[in-house]
Design a protein around this motif. Structure first.
Motif, PDB file in Angstrom:
ATOM      1  N   VAL A 236      -7.803  -4.362  65.336  1.00 46.25           N
ATOM      2  CA  VAL A 236      -6.387  -4.085  65.106  1.00 46.25           C
ATOM      3  C   VAL A 236      -5.739  -3.848  66.465  1.00 46.25           C
ATOM      4  CG1 VAL A 236      -4.731  -2.667  63.841  1.00 46.25           C
ATOM      5  CG2 VAL A 236      -7.070  -2.892  62.996  1.00 46.25           C
ATOM      6  N   GLN A 237      -4.649  -4.561  66.746  1.00 52.95           N
ATOM      7  CA  GLN A 237      -4.008  -4.419  68.061  1.00 52.95           C
ATOM      8  C   GLN A 237      -2.605  -3.861  67.942  1.00 52.95           C
ATOM      9  OE1 GLN A 237      -4.362  -8.335  69.710  1.00 52.95           O
ATOM     10  NE2 GLN A 237      -6.575  -8.120  69.994  1.00 52.95           N
ATOM     11  N   ASP A 238      -2.212  -3.067  68.908  1.00 51.09           N
ATOM     12  CA  ASP A 238      -0.840  -2.570  68.912  1.00 51.09           C
ATOM     13  C   ASP A 238       0.087  -3.672  69.416  1.00 51.09           C
ATOM     14  OD1 ASP A 238      -0.948  -2.658  71.672  1.00 51.09           O
ATOM     15  OD2 ASP A 238      -1.154  -0.486  71.926  1.00 51.09           O
ATOM     16  N   THR A 239       1.377  -3.370  69.507  1.00 47.64           N
ATOM     17  CA  THR A 239       2.344  -4.411  69.838  1.00 47.64           C
ATOM     18  C   THR A 239       2.161  -4.939  71.268  1.00 47.64           C
ATOM     19  OG1 THR A 239       3.837  -2.534  70.106  1.00 47.64           O
ATOM     20  CG2 THR A 239       4.201  -3.948  68.193  1.00 47.64           C
ATOM     21  N   ASP A 240       1.465  -4.176  72.136  1.00 50.95           N
ATOM     22  CA  ASP A 240       1.182  -4.665  73.493  1.00 50.95           C
ATOM     23  C   ASP A 240      -0.127  -5.441  73.574  1.00 50.95           C
ATOM     24  OD1 ASP A 240       3.471  -3.373  74.364  1.00 50.95           O
ATOM     25  OD2 ASP A 240       2.396  -1.511  74.816  1.00 50.95           O
ATOM     26  N   GLY A 241      -0.800  -5.595  72.427  1.00 52.60           N
ATOM     27  CA  GLY A 241      -2.053  -6.348  72.426  1.00 52.60           C
ATOM     28  C   GLY A 241      -3.283  -5.527  72.757  1.00 52.60           C
ATOM     29  N   ASN A 242      -3.149  -4.193  72.864  1.00 55.79           N
ATOM     30  CA  ASN A 242      -4.324  -3.350  73.114  1.00 55.79           C
ATOM     31  C   ASN A 242      -5.033  -3.043  71.805  1.00 55.79           C
ATOM     32  OD1 ASN A 242      -3.586  -3.064  75.881  1.00 55.79           O
ATOM     33  ND2 ASN A 242      -2.052  -1.550  75.235  1.00 55.79           N
ATOM     34  N   ARG A 243      -6.366  -3.123  71.830  1.00 58.09           N
ATOM     35  CA  ARG A 243      -7.123  -2.844  70.610  1.00 58.09           C
ATOM     36  C   ARG A 243      -7.109  -1.346  70.317  1.00 58.09           C
ATOM     37  NH1 ARG A 243     -13.134  -4.939  68.688  1.00 58.09           N
ATOM     38  NH2 ARG A 243     -13.062  -3.750  66.755  1.00 58.09           N
ATOM     39  N   LEU A 244      -6.816  -1.002  69.052  1.00 57.52           N
ATOM     40  CA  LEU A 244      -6.831   0.404  68.649  1.00 57.52           C
ATOM     41  C   LEU A 244      -8.278   0.860  68.503  1.00 57.52           C
ATOM     42  CD1 LEU A 244      -3.971   0.425  65.963  1.00 57.52           C
ATOM     43  CD2 LEU A 244      -3.804   0.762  68.428  1.00 57.52           C
TER      44      LEU A 244
END
Ligand code: HEC
Ligand code: HEC
Ligand code: HEC
Ligand code: HEC
Ligand code: HEC
Length: 234
Positions: A199-207
């Motif tokens: 699952v990635q946040d809007t900046d593309g970092n994986r949660l």
């Protein structure tokens, strides 16, 4: 809201009286809650139906039986006919299944057509309003409120299903939010979910953590449970 005061009454006076009455009720309600904690409620049912077996061992999803929950205020109790879908093949002659066949299998010698009278377990008093659909379609899961049902031989109502419990979550829902496809799962763990899904946040970092996931879903879906009295008291 309808105007409950006749046109000529002194609204200030009545408004004050209503507030005082409500405050008194809250104090008394609080005392009642502290002094006489309600025990967990676990009544005997007319059929020895086990959630532990069906939702736990067989891993059936909650909405496989309580399908109304995602599209109506009530979750509903399944029709006995749906049980016979399996039980006309699985242990059809067990004495534990006999009450189901009496209720819904016209071929059965003891058929009466009388529905099974399940004992209701979760019931708010008449003055509070609850809605299943409003929660399930916004990321709150069955087990967040009903506990580990898949581990229960016999269904049990939590002891703290009171107003404060509703308000605590409405004030801070993020830790309870799940991906929508998980709301009816018998078992859910945010940590396991994050291990098996990217699952990635809007900046593309994986949660990475359950806290990140909860905050992300709250923001993404703009979750804002209401706190005003009229939400739950009409
Ligand atoms: C936000 C908390 C919450 C969630 C989420 C929730 N429930 Fe409930 N459930 C309640 C409350 C509160 C009641 C009592 C409602 C009343 O008396 O009006 C209830 C009642 C019920 C009942 C009995 C009465 C009815 O509604 O038909 C069943 C069955 C039930 N829930 C199953 C489920 C299942 C299955 C799910 C998930 C698909 C679920 N619930 C999700 C809080 C919740
Ligand atoms: C998807 C199939 C399925 C459905 C639907 C289903 N069951 Fe079952 N049920 C099973 C299985 C499998 C067992 C365990 C059989 C065994 O122990 O060999 C079982 C066991 C039982 C038993 C214990 C029987 C015994 O003699 O030990 C009862 C009682 C029961 N189910 C009631 C119900 C009721 C009530 C419903 C409907 C609300 C229902 N079941 C729906 C599959 C199902
Ligand atoms: C095989 C069908 C079946 C499945 C799967 C199932 N239930 Fe149930 N559920 C029933 C039946 C039948 C009853 C009524 C008898 C009882 O209370 O045990 C019931 C009762 C309940 C009640 C109590 C209703 C009341 O009177 O307040 C709750 C809460 C509930 N289920 C939640 C769940 C949750 C949560 C799951 C998933 C973990 C689930 N159920 C999965 C059939 C099912
Ligand atoms: C999120 C839902 C919700 C909101 C918001 C809410 N209530 Fe409640 N309220 C409940 C529930 C649930 C109960 C308990 C019903 C029961 O006992 O079955 C309750 C019970 C009460 C009671 C009875 C005493 C008690 O504690 O059981 C009073 C009085 C009350 N509420 C007043 C208020 C007032 C005043 C507000 C606004 C400040 C408010 N409520 C906001 C859900 C809510
Ligand atoms: C575990 C968290 C949780 C619990 C417990 C909970 N709620 Fe909620 N509730 C929510 C969330 C999340 C929403 C959806 C808010 C949104 O759509 O932005 C919601 C929405 C609602 C709504 C629809 C109106 C609205 O705010 O959008 C009602 C009515 C409601 N809740 C009543 C109750 C009552 C009554 C109880 C206690 C019996 C309760 N809730 C317990 C999380 C919870």
């Amino acid at each position: 809201m309808a105007n409950i005061f006749p046109p000529n009454t002194n609204k200030r006076f009545y408004g004050g009286a209503v507030l005082i009455a409500l405050a008194a009720a809250l104090v008394l309600g609080g005392l009642y809650y502290v002094n006489f904690q309600v025990p967990e409620y676990e009544p005997v049912q007319p059929v020895r139906f086990s959630h532990k077996l069906h939702a736990g061992d067989l891993n059936m999803s909650c909405t496989a039986c309580h399908s109304a929950a995602t599209r109506s205020p009530r979750a509903g109790i399944p029709d006995t006919k749906s049980c016979l879908g399996c039980h006309q093949h699985i242990l059809p002659n067990s004495p534990l299944i006999a009450p189901l066949r009496q209720a819904a299998d016209p071929q059965y010698p003891g058929y009466t057509g009388e529905p099974v009278r399940w004992v209701m377990v979760n019931r708010l008093s008449g003055h509070a309003y609850f809605n299943h659909m409003a929660h399930l379609n916004r990321g709150i899961g069955c087990t967040s409120c009903h506990g580990d049902v898949a581990g229960m031989e016999r269904i049990r109502a939590p002891r703290d299903a009171r107003m404060q419990w509703c308000l605590d979550c409405h004030r801070n829902p993020a830790p309870h939010l799940r991906p929508l496809e998980e709301t009816d799962a018998s078992h859910y763990s945010a940590a396991d979910y994050l291990r098996t899904h990217s699952v990635q946040d809007t900046d593309g970092n994986r949660l990475r953590t359950p806290v990140q996931l909860g905050n992300f879903l709250k923001h993404q879906w703009n979750i804002q449970p209401k706190m005003d009295c009229s939400t739950c008291h009409h």
